[in-house]
Design a protein around this motif. Structure first.
Motif, PDB file in Angstrom:
ATOM      1  N   GLY A  63       0.819  -1.219   0.000  1.00 27.22           N
ATOM      2  CA  GLY A  63       0.000   0.000   0.000  1.00 27.22           C
ATOM      3  C   GLY A  63       0.842   1.254   0.000  1.00 27.22           C
ATOM      4  O   GLY A  63       0.306   2.366  -0.006  1.00 27.22           O
ATOM      5  N   GLU A  89       0.270   4.120  -2.362  1.00 25.45           N
ATOM      6  CA  GLU A  89      -1.013   4.825  -2.265  1.00 25.45           C
ATOM      7  C   GLU A  89      -1.049   5.849  -1.134  1.00 25.45           C
ATOM      8  O   GLU A  89      -2.080   6.473  -0.882  1.00 25.45           O
ATOM      9  N   LYS A 135      -2.092  -3.120   2.012  1.00 20.20           N
ATOM     10  CA  LYS A 135      -3.521  -3.058   1.719  1.00 20.20           C
ATOM     11  C   LYS A 135      -4.246  -4.055   2.619  1.00 20.20           C
ATOM     12  O   LYS A 135      -3.735  -5.151   2.891  1.00 20.20           O
ATOM     13  N   TYR A 172      -6.110   0.191   4.753  1.00 20.01           N
ATOM     14  CA  TYR A 172      -4.689  -0.134   4.891  1.00 20.01           C
ATOM     15  C   TYR A 172      -4.390  -0.577   6.313  1.00 20.01           C
ATOM     16  O   TYR A 172      -5.050  -0.164   7.266  1.00 20.01           O
TER      17      TYR A 172
END
Lengths: 381, 56
Positions: free
Chosen positions: A119, A122, A212, A217
């Motif tokens: 993750g 992101e 993720k 998350y």
């Protein structure tokens, strides 16, 4: 006749253009920007959510309107790839453009955290209006946001998010928020007020992994603990954009080094705002760039003028605990005298002769800001 | 009495309150503040018309 070219359309670039036009309506002026050229105020990004303002609402004029107001050519979505100071020319998307004076108002990049996990890519940061629009989409219909970094930007966003009803986890490696600006009692007042407002602190820790997970998350911290969030915002620092100047052989330190006339080591190349290191000072705040824009406008219109920095207290937009801070200059000798009042903290930094050299005010004590600022020495007299 | 907000930094000038610590008495209307006044928080000039009315 070649134009004055300003690279950058943030507050520094647009404020300089406006100040220039007050003094000179004739000289051709070109602004070149990597974004869409809308005018907005960057400091507003960290308190727009609770105020109910969208990214579009923060933009008060588009590039066409700014071009008309400023009687300037504005190139949007354009990238300046190189500067050739000897030829007084820059390369914009592969094509050369000549300038008579060049001003770099490039801003700064957010420092990207070093993170493991699927993750990590992101993780958001908010450094301009387009970032802000992305951030707002990412938190839409979400409840839990994790913020990395308890500096000025991190604390302001945390306050804005809790005021808008979000649950916020704030992860910060030091023992107190804003520890580089504030003495411990003022930092504690801020930390406590944000905690009462709903921020969950994770001090003395940093984020090592972002993976993720269902609905968002999972963050793993350096102390081994873990937490869940639906969006992750990084606010761990800014790095002045100095690479373009450095590649052109212009003197740089952490930022683009300029003297008090905002002139770089290259003739007719100037810098101001968050990309500029003025007499060794990196001050990524609004007040210094306003001072710089006014001085530079005079210099560019034929009256060489040195920038003067008065005492410039920084106001931190954390309504849960309003703050005003004028840090003592690096290496200043003296000590903090701290008055822990019922509804705030008044911390005064005095030298051996008892002269005021800095202050940090929290809560109700912020009303003393103006009176105290008048007792401070100028940052650049 | 009106309130005015600086569009750069969000500073709010409330005419009813004024800024007594800066020598601007409570009740001073925005129009009556000198043209060389600047926003105390960010330095934007009054002459740039950067303050917008937010409340009557």
């Amino acid at each position: 006749m070649e134009p004055i070219i300003i690279v950058g359309s943030g507050l520094a670039g647009y404020t300089l253009a406006r100040e220039l036009r007050k003094l000179d309506a004739e000289t051709p002026l070109t602004l070149i920007t990597a974004d869409d050229g809308r005018f907005y105020s960057k400091p507003m990004l960290s308190n727009a959510l609770a105020a109910g303002k969208s990214a579009d609402a923060l933009a008060t004029a588009d590039a066409a309107r700014m071009a008309e107001q400023l009687q300037a050519e504005i190139l949007t979505h354009a990238k300046v790839e190189a500067i050739d100071p000897g030829a007084r020319s820059i390369t914009v998307d592969g094509r050369p453009r000549g300038y008579r004076k060049l001003v770099l108002a490039l801003g700064a990049d957010p420092v990207r955290p070093q993170l493991a996990g699927d993750g990590a890519a992101e993780v958001l940061s908010v450094n301009d209006l387009a970032d802000y629009a992305r951030f707002r989409r990412a938190i839409e219909n979400k409840r839990r946001v994790a913020i990395m970094g308890g500096g000025l930007i991190g604390c302001e966003f945390a306050n804005d998010l809790v005021a808008a009803g979000y649950r916020v986890d704030l992860i910060h490696p030091a023992a107190h928020p804003l520890e580089r600006l504030l003495p411990a009692p003022a930092a504690e007042a801020l930390g406590d007020a944000l905690a009462r407002a709903g921020v969950t602190w994770h001090l003395g820790a940093s984020v090592s992994r972002v993976d993720k997970a269902a609905g968002g998350y999972r963050l793993t911290l350096s102390d081994g603990s873990a937490l869940e969030a639906e969006a992750v915002l990084s606010a761990i620092g800014l790095r002045p954009r100095a690479d373009l100047a450095r590649a052109a052989g212009i003197d740089t330190g952490r930022g683009i080094r300029v003297d008090r006339r905002l002139q770089s080591s290259a003739p007719d190349v100037y810098a101001l705002g968050d990309c500029a290191e003025v007499e060794g000072l990196l001050l990524p705040f609004v007040m210094p760039l306003m001072q710089a824009a006014r001085a530079l406008a005079k210099t560019l219109t034929g009256t060489p003028t040195e920038v003067v920095y008065p005492a410039m207290p920084v106001v931190v937009k954390t309504p849960a605990c309003p703050l005003a801070v004028a840090p003592p200059s690096p290496g200043a000798e003296g000590e903090w005298h701290i008055d822990d009042e019922a509804d705030g903290v008044c911390a005064l930094f005095r030298d051996a002769q008892g002269r005021l050299r800095g202050f940090a005010l929290a809560g109700a004590a912020t009303t003393k800001r103006s009176a105290l600022a008048q007792q401070l020495p100028a940052v650049l007299p | 009495m009106k309130k005015w907000e600086c569009v750069v930094c969000g500073f709010v000038y409330d005419e009813a309150v004024g800024m007594p610590e800066d020598g601007i008495a409570a009740g001073t209307r925005w129009e009556d503040i000198p043209e060389d006044w600047a926003c105390p928080e960010c330095g934007v000039a009054k002459a740039d018309f950067e303050m917008v009315q937010i409340a009557a």
